[in-house]
Design a protein around this motif. Structure first.
Motif, PDB file in Angstrom:
ATOM      1  N   GLY A 268     -22.944  23.389 -27.909  1.00  0.00           N
ATOM      2  CA  GLY A 268     -21.492  23.380 -27.839  1.00  0.00           C
ATOM      3  C   GLY A 268     -20.970  22.244 -26.986  1.00  0.00           C
ATOM      4  N   ARG A 269     -19.793  22.489 -26.391  1.00  0.00           N
ATOM      5  CA  ARG A 269     -19.102  21.440 -25.630  1.00  0.00           C
ATOM      6  C   ARG A 269     -19.946  20.952 -24.433  1.00  0.00           C
ATOM      7  NH1 ARG A 269     -13.204  22.911 -23.719  1.00  0.00           N
ATOM      8  NH2 ARG A 269     -12.862  22.937 -25.954  1.00  0.00           N
ATOM      9  N   SER A 270     -20.558  21.902 -23.703  1.00  0.00           N
ATOM     10  CA  SER A 270     -21.354  21.515 -22.526  1.00  0.00           C
ATOM     11  C   SER A 270     -22.521  20.612 -22.920  1.00  0.00           C
ATOM     12  CB  SER A 270     -21.904  22.757 -21.819  1.00  0.00           C
ATOM     13  OG  SER A 270     -20.869  23.491 -21.281  1.00  0.00           O
ATOM     14  N   TYR A 271     -23.148  20.964 -24.030  1.00  0.00           N
ATOM     15  CA  TYR A 271     -24.291  20.181 -24.506  1.00  0.00           C
ATOM     16  C   TYR A 271     -23.866  18.741 -24.787  1.00  0.00           C
ATOM     17  CZ  TYR A 271     -27.922  18.388 -27.633  1.00  0.00           C
ATOM     18  OH  TYR A 271     -28.881  17.614 -28.224  1.00  0.00           O
ATOM     19  N   PHE A 272     -22.760  18.614 -25.519  1.00  0.00           N
ATOM     20  CA  PHE A 272     -22.337  17.260 -25.893  1.00  0.00           C
ATOM     21  C   PHE A 272     -21.809  16.474 -24.687  1.00  0.00           C
ATOM     22  CE2 PHE A 272     -22.415  19.180 -30.125  1.00  0.00           C
ATOM     23  CZ  PHE A 272     -23.195  18.240 -30.779  1.00  0.00           C
ATOM     24  N   LEU A 273     -21.168  17.208 -23.742  1.00  0.00           N
ATOM     25  CA  LEU A 273     -20.719  16.529 -22.514  1.00  0.00           C
ATOM     26  C   LEU A 273     -21.934  16.013 -21.730  1.00  0.00           C
ATOM     27  CD1 LEU A 273     -18.390  15.753 -20.653  1.00  0.00           C
ATOM     28  CD2 LEU A 273     -18.604  17.987 -19.540  1.00  0.00           C
ATOM     29  N   ALA A 274     -22.950  16.869 -21.622  1.00  0.00           N
ATOM     30  CA  ALA A 274     -24.177  16.469 -20.915  1.00  0.00           C
ATOM     31  C   ALA A 274     -24.854  15.303 -21.632  1.00  0.00           C
ATOM     32  CB  ALA A 274     -25.129  17.652 -20.812  1.00  0.00           C
ATOM     33  N   LEU A 275     -24.843  15.372 -22.976  1.00  0.00           N
ATOM     34  CA  LEU A 275     -25.432  14.287 -23.783  1.00  0.00           C
ATOM     35  C   LEU A 275     -24.711  12.957 -23.488  1.00  0.00           C
ATOM     36  CD1 LEU A 275     -27.628  14.476 -26.138  1.00  0.00           C
ATOM     37  CD2 LEU A 275     -25.726  14.224 -27.697  1.00  0.00           C
ATOM     38  N   GLY A 276     -23.390  13.015 -23.475  1.00  0.00           N
ATOM     39  CA  GLY A 276     -22.581  11.827 -23.223  1.00  0.00           C
ATOM     40  C   GLY A 276     -22.770  11.290 -21.807  1.00  0.00           C
ATOM     41  N   LEU A 277     -22.813  12.200 -20.831  1.00  0.00           N
ATOM     42  CA  LEU A 277     -22.971  11.761 -19.444  1.00  0.00           C
ATOM     43  C   LEU A 277     -24.363  11.173 -19.198  1.00  0.00           C
ATOM     44  CD1 LEU A 277     -21.115  14.563 -17.431  1.00  0.00           C
ATOM     45  CD2 LEU A 277     -20.475  12.157 -17.645  1.00  0.00           C
ATOM     46  N   THR A 278     -25.367  11.748 -19.826  1.00  0.00           N
ATOM     47  CA  THR A 278     -26.733  11.206 -19.696  1.00  0.00           C
ATOM     48  C   THR A 278     -26.772   9.787 -20.269  1.00  0.00           C
ATOM     49  OG1 THR A 278     -27.614  13.438 -19.931  1.00  0.00           O
ATOM     50  CG2 THR A 278     -29.174  11.644 -20.215  1.00  0.00           C
ATOM     51  N   LEU A 279     -26.097   9.633 -21.397  1.00  0.00           N
ATOM     52  CA  LEU A 279     -26.011   8.306 -22.019  1.00  0.00           C
ATOM     53  C   LEU A 279     -25.267   7.330 -21.099  1.00  0.00           C
ATOM     54  CD1 LEU A 279     -27.067   7.375 -24.754  1.00  0.00           C
ATOM     55  CD2 LEU A 279     -24.782   7.667 -25.690  1.00  0.00           C
ATOM     56  N   ALA A 280     -24.224   7.841 -20.451  1.00  0.00           N
ATOM     57  CA  ALA A 280     -23.455   6.999 -19.519  1.00  0.00           C
ATOM     58  C   ALA A 280     -24.327   6.595 -18.326  1.00  0.00           C
ATOM     59  CB  ALA A 280     -22.215   7.740 -19.046  1.00  0.00           C
ATOM     60  N   TYR A 281     -25.141   7.533 -17.826  1.00  0.00           N
ATOM     61  CA  TYR A 281     -26.097   7.219 -16.754  1.00  0.00           C
ATOM     62  C   TYR A 281     -27.021   6.073 -17.199  1.00  0.00           C
ATOM     63  CZ  TYR A 281     -25.574  11.177 -13.453  1.00  0.00           C
ATOM     64  OH  TYR A 281     -25.140  12.058 -12.516  1.00  0.00           O
ATOM     65  N   ALA A 282     -27.535   6.230 -18.417  1.00  0.00           N
ATOM     66  CA  ALA A 282     -28.474   5.221 -18.939  1.00  0.00           C
ATOM     67  C   ALA A 282     -27.791   3.856 -19.018  1.00  0.00           C
ATOM     68  CB  ALA A 282     -28.982   5.642 -20.314  1.00  0.00           C
ATOM     69  N   ALA A 283     -26.554   3.859 -19.519  1.00  0.00           N
ATOM     70  CA  ALA A 283     -25.812   2.595 -19.646  1.00  0.00           C
ATOM     71  C   ALA A 283     -25.581   1.974 -18.269  1.00  0.00           C
ATOM     72  CB  ALA A 283     -24.486   2.836 -20.359  1.00  0.00           C
ATOM     73  N   LEU A 284     -25.229   2.817 -17.306  1.00  0.00           N
ATOM     74  CA  LEU A 284     -24.967   2.333 -15.950  1.00  0.00           C
ATOM     75  C   LEU A 284     -26.231   1.719 -15.335  1.00  0.00           C
ATOM     76  CD1 LEU A 284     -22.857   2.290 -13.593  1.00  0.00           C
ATOM     77  CD2 LEU A 284     -23.888   4.422 -12.818  1.00  0.00           C
ATOM     78  N   LEU A 285     -27.346   2.415 -15.498  1.00  0.00           N
ATOM     79  CA  LEU A 285     -28.609   1.917 -14.943  1.00  0.00           C
ATOM     80  C   LEU A 285     -29.033   0.613 -15.624  1.00  0.00           C
ATOM     81  CD1 LEU A 285     -30.421   5.340 -14.609  1.00  0.00           C
ATOM     82  CD2 LEU A 285     -29.924   3.773 -12.727  1.00  0.00           C
ATOM     83  N   PHE A 286     -28.779   0.527 -16.926  1.00  0.00           N
ATOM     84  CA  PHE A 286     -29.114  -0.703 -17.656  1.00  0.00           C
ATOM     85  C   PHE A 286     -28.269  -1.866 -17.130  1.00  0.00           C
ATOM     86  CE2 PHE A 286     -28.864  -3.663 -21.252  1.00  0.00           C
ATOM     87  CZ  PHE A 286     -30.208  -3.872 -21.475  1.00  0.00           C
ATOM     88  N   VAL A 287     -26.996  -1.604 -16.905  1.00  0.00           N
ATOM     89  CA  VAL A 287     -26.108  -2.653 -16.374  1.00  0.00           C
ATOM     90  C   VAL A 287     -26.575  -3.087 -14.982  1.00  0.00           C
ATOM     91  CG1 VAL A 287     -23.757  -3.119 -15.542  1.00  0.00           C
ATOM     92  CG2 VAL A 287     -24.095  -1.995 -17.742  1.00  0.00           C
ATOM     93  N   VAL A 288     -26.989  -2.125 -14.161  1.00  0.00           N
ATOM     94  CA  VAL A 288     -27.502  -2.450 -12.811  1.00  0.00           C
ATOM     95  C   VAL A 288     -28.714  -3.378 -12.934  1.00  0.00           C
ATOM     96  CG1 VAL A 288     -28.688  -1.481 -10.791  1.00  0.00           C
ATOM     97  CG2 VAL A 288     -26.623  -0.381 -11.671  1.00  0.00           C
ATOM     98  N   ALA A 289     -29.622  -3.025 -13.856  1.00  0.00           N
ATOM     99  CA  ALA A 289     -30.829  -3.840 -14.044  1.00  0.00           C
ATOM    100  C   ALA A 289     -30.473  -5.238 -14.543  1.00  0.00           C
ATOM    101  CB  ALA A 289     -31.777  -3.147 -15.024  1.00  0.00           C
TER     102      ALA A 289
END
Lengths: 239, 291
Positions: A205-226
Motif C-alpha cells: 500500500g501507501r507505506s510500501y510505495f513511500l518507503a520504496l520512493g524514499l529508499t530510491l531517494a537515499y540511493a540518489a543522494l548517495l550517488f550524488v555524494v559519490a
C-alpha cells in the motif's frame, strides 16, 4: 546509456578473470548453503535474503570499485565525457552481479525444496530488492577508496557502523535515556525497515510505495555524494 | 590549440608545477623534456583532466577529454584481456558502434603490425607490443590531439623507430602531438617544438629550429681570398666573420651559406672544406636544467 552498459560488462569481465571473483561466489554459495539449511518461506526470504543480497551488493560494488581504482582506468576515464559514468557503470555491474547470484541462490534452493515461494505475490520481490540493491550499490561508492577523498570513506564506515550498532541496541539505549538516538536511527532506517516489513507481510500500500520512493531517494543522494567527491578528485593511479 | 596559463600544482605541500605557462600550437609535435620529477607527467595529466590544478587555467580550445588520445607512461593494461577485445571495448567507450569499433580496431591493428595478434592476451605481450597497442588505443576515435607519455621508454631501436614513424605520420595528418621523453635523440628527430621543465618550472620553450639556430655555425675553409671579396661578402651577409683563409657564419647567418658559396665559386676561389656545427639538444637541455 550504452556506454555505461559496455563499461559495466567490461568491469564484470575484468572481475571474473581475476581471483577476486571467488569472493562474491564464495559468499553467495555459503549463504545459499547455510541460511537455507532449515528451509525458508517467502516472508523470511524477502527480508533475510533481501538484507543478505544488499550486503553482497555492497561487497560486489566495493570489489569492482577496488579493481577500477588503478592505472588501467586511465584509458577508460580518458574516454568518458563525464567521470560519473564510471560510477554509474559500477552501480550497474554490481547490481547485475548480485542479481545473478540472487537468482542462482533462489533457483538452487527452489529446486532442492528448501525455499517456497508463492506466485504471483513473489514478483513483488523484484521491485523491493531492486530498490535495496540500488541503495546498497550507491552506498558502497562513497565507502570505496575510488570515490573517497582524504579518508572520507573511513568516516562513512564509522557512521554506518554506529547506525547499525544503535539500531541493534535500541532497548539498551532507551534504558540509558538516549531516546533521541533511537528516534534518529529509527528515522534514518525507516525507509529500508518499512520496505522490508511491508514486503514481507505482503502489504503493498501507501507505506510500501513511500518507503520504496524514499529508499530510491537515499540511493540518489548517495550517488550524488559519490559523484561530487569523485568528479574533482586527483586520479593518482600508480599501477 | 592548448594554452596552459600560470598553472600551479601542489601535492600535499609538494610543489609539482610552479606558475607554468605554455602554448602548444595546432599541428605541432611538442616535446616536453626535463629530469625525473620535473613535472612532465603532472602537466600531461592536468591537460587530460586526470588531476586538477591548484591554481591557473588550461584552455583546450573546447576539446573534450574524450577527443584526446592518451598513451600513459606505464603499461597500464588489463593482463587477461585480448588485444582486440580490449581495443574494441575502448572503441565502444569512445562512442563507436560494435561493427564500427571492430572495423576501426582491425584497421589500427594492421597499421601497427598487430593483425595476427588480435586474440593475444595483453599480459603475454612484449613491451613493444604493449606500446603499439597503447598507441592504437590512443588513436581510437580519431583524436585531433594525441598525448604520449614516454612513448619510446624501454623499446628496442626497431620499436623506437616504429613509434617515431607513427608520430611523423600523425604530424603529416595534421594532428597535434604532445609528448614527454628523456630520449633527446628521439625528440630531435620528431619534434617541431620543445619545452624544458625543471623542478616544476618552464626553463626553455619554443620551436626546435629556433632553439638550435643561435648555436649553429658554418665554417668554410678556402685558398687565398682576393682582397675585393671581403666587402662583397660582408654586404651579402653582415655577420660573416672573415679571416685570411676561413669564413665563419654563425646563428641566423647560416641561411646565407648557399649564396656565400656561390659567390666564392663564381669568383674562382678555391673552396677546400665546409663544416657545419650546431648545438646539440643535449647541450641546451643540460644548460637549462643545470646539468
Amino acid at each position: 546509456m550504452s556506454r555505461i552498459w559496455v563499461l559495466a560488462m567490461f568491469l564484470l569481465r575484468d572481475l571474473f578473470r581475476s581471483l577476486t571473483a571467488a569472493i562474491p561466489l564464495g559468499v553467495a554459495l555459503a549463504f545459499a548453503l547455510i541460511a537455507f539449511e532449515y528451509g525458508m518461506d517467502q516472508p523470511q526470504f524477502v527480508t533475510v535474503a533481501g538484507v543478505a543480497m544488499a550486503a553482497l551488493c555492497v561487497l560486489n560494488c566495493l570489489l569492482l570499485a577496488g579493481r577500477a581504482n588503478r592505472g588501467t582506468s586511465y584509458a577508460i576515464v580518458g574516454r568518458l565525457p563525464r567521470r560519473s559514468e564510471l560510477l554509474a557503470a559500477l552501480v550497474v555491474s554490481s547490481i547485475v552481479l548480485t542479481i545473478g547470484l540472487a537468482l542462482a541462490t533462489m533457483v538452487g534452493n527452489l529446486v532442492t525444496g528448501r525455499l517456497t515461494l508463492g506466485f504471483p505475490s513473489a514478483l513483488w520481490i523484484i521491485p523491493t530488492w531492486l530498490d535495496l540493491l540500488l541503495l546498497a550499490a550507491a552506498l558502497a561508492l562513497p565507502l570505496s577508496p575510488l570515490a573517497a577523498r582524504g579518508g572520507s570513506h573511513l568516516a562513512g564506515w564509522v557512521f554506518i557502523a554506529a547506525v547499525m550498532v544503535a539500531y541493534d541496541q535500541q532497548a539498551r539505549l532507551q534504558t540509558q535515556g538516549l531516546d533521541w538516538v533511537v528516534r534518529a536511527v529509527g528515522v534514518i532506517a525507516w525507509p529500508v525497515s518499512t520496505l522490508l516489513s511491508q514486503a514481507s507481510a505482503g502489504l503493498h500500500g501507501r507505506s510500501y510505495f513511500l518507503a520504496l520512493g524514499l529508499t530510491l531517494a537515499y540511493a540518489a543522494l548517495l550517488f550524488v555524494v559519490a559523484v561530487e567527491s569523485f568528479d574533482d578528485k586527483d586520479l593518482l593511479w600508480a599501477e | 590549440m592548448i594554452r596552459v596559463q600560470d598553472i600551479v600544482k601542489r601535492y600535499d605541500g609538494t610543489l609539482a608545477l610552479d606558475r607554468l605557462s605554455l602554448e602548444v600550437p595546432q599541428g605541432a609535435v611538442y616535446g616536453l623534456l626535463g629530469p625525473n620529477g620535473a613535472g612532465k607527467s603532472t602537466l600531461l595529466h592536468l591537460i587530460m583532466g586526470f588531476i586538477l590544478p591548484t591554481s591557473g587555467e588550461i584552455d583546450r580550445a573546447g576539446l573534450a577529454t574524450a577527443r584526446i588520445g592518451f598513451l600513459p607512461e606505464d603499461t597500464f593494461y588489463p593482463p587477461r584481456f585480448a588485444i582486440g577485445e580490449y581495443l574494441i571495448t575502448l572503441g565502444r567507450l569512445a562512442g563507436l558502434g560494435r561493427k564500427e569499433a571492430e572495423q576501426v580496431v582491425a584497421r589500427l591493428l594492421a597499421q601497427f603490425g598487430l593483425e595476427g595478434e588480435t586474440s593475444r592476451k595483453l599480459g603475454t605481450c612484449s613491451r613493444g607490443m604493449l606500446q603499439r597497442t597503447g598507441l592504437a588505443q590512443a588513436l581510437l576515435g580519431d583524436p585531433s590531439l594525441v598525448i604520449l607519455d614516454e612513448p619510446t621508454l624501454g623499446l628496442d631501436p626497431g620499436g623506437q623507430r616504429f613509434i617515431r614513424e607513427q608520430i611523423r605520420a600523425l604530424h603529416h595528418a595534421g594532428k597535434t602531438v604532445l609528448l614527454s621523453s628523456h630520449q633527446l635523440e628521439q625528440v630531435l628527430r620528431v619534434c617541431t617544438h620543445v619545452a624544458v621543465l625543471n623542478r616544476g618550472r618552464l626553463v626553455r620553450s619554443g620551436p626546435l629550429d629556433e632553439m638550435l639556430a643561435p648555436r649553429r655555425q658554418v665554417t668554410i675553409s678556402t685558398g687565398a681570398l682576393p682582397p675585393s671579396m671581403a666587402p662583397a661578402l660582408t654586404a651579402l651577409c653582415p655577420s660573416i666573420t672573415i679571416t685570411e683563409r676561413q669564413l665563419a657564419l654563425t646563428g641566423d647567418a647560416v641561411v646565407c651559406k648557399g649564396k656565400v658559396l656561390r659567390m666564392l665559386l663564381d669568383a674562382g676561389v678555391d673552396v677546400q672544406h665546409l663544416s657545419e656545427q650546431h648545438a646539440t639538444l643535449e647541450e641546451i637541455y643540460l644548460e637549462a636544467t643545470g646539468g
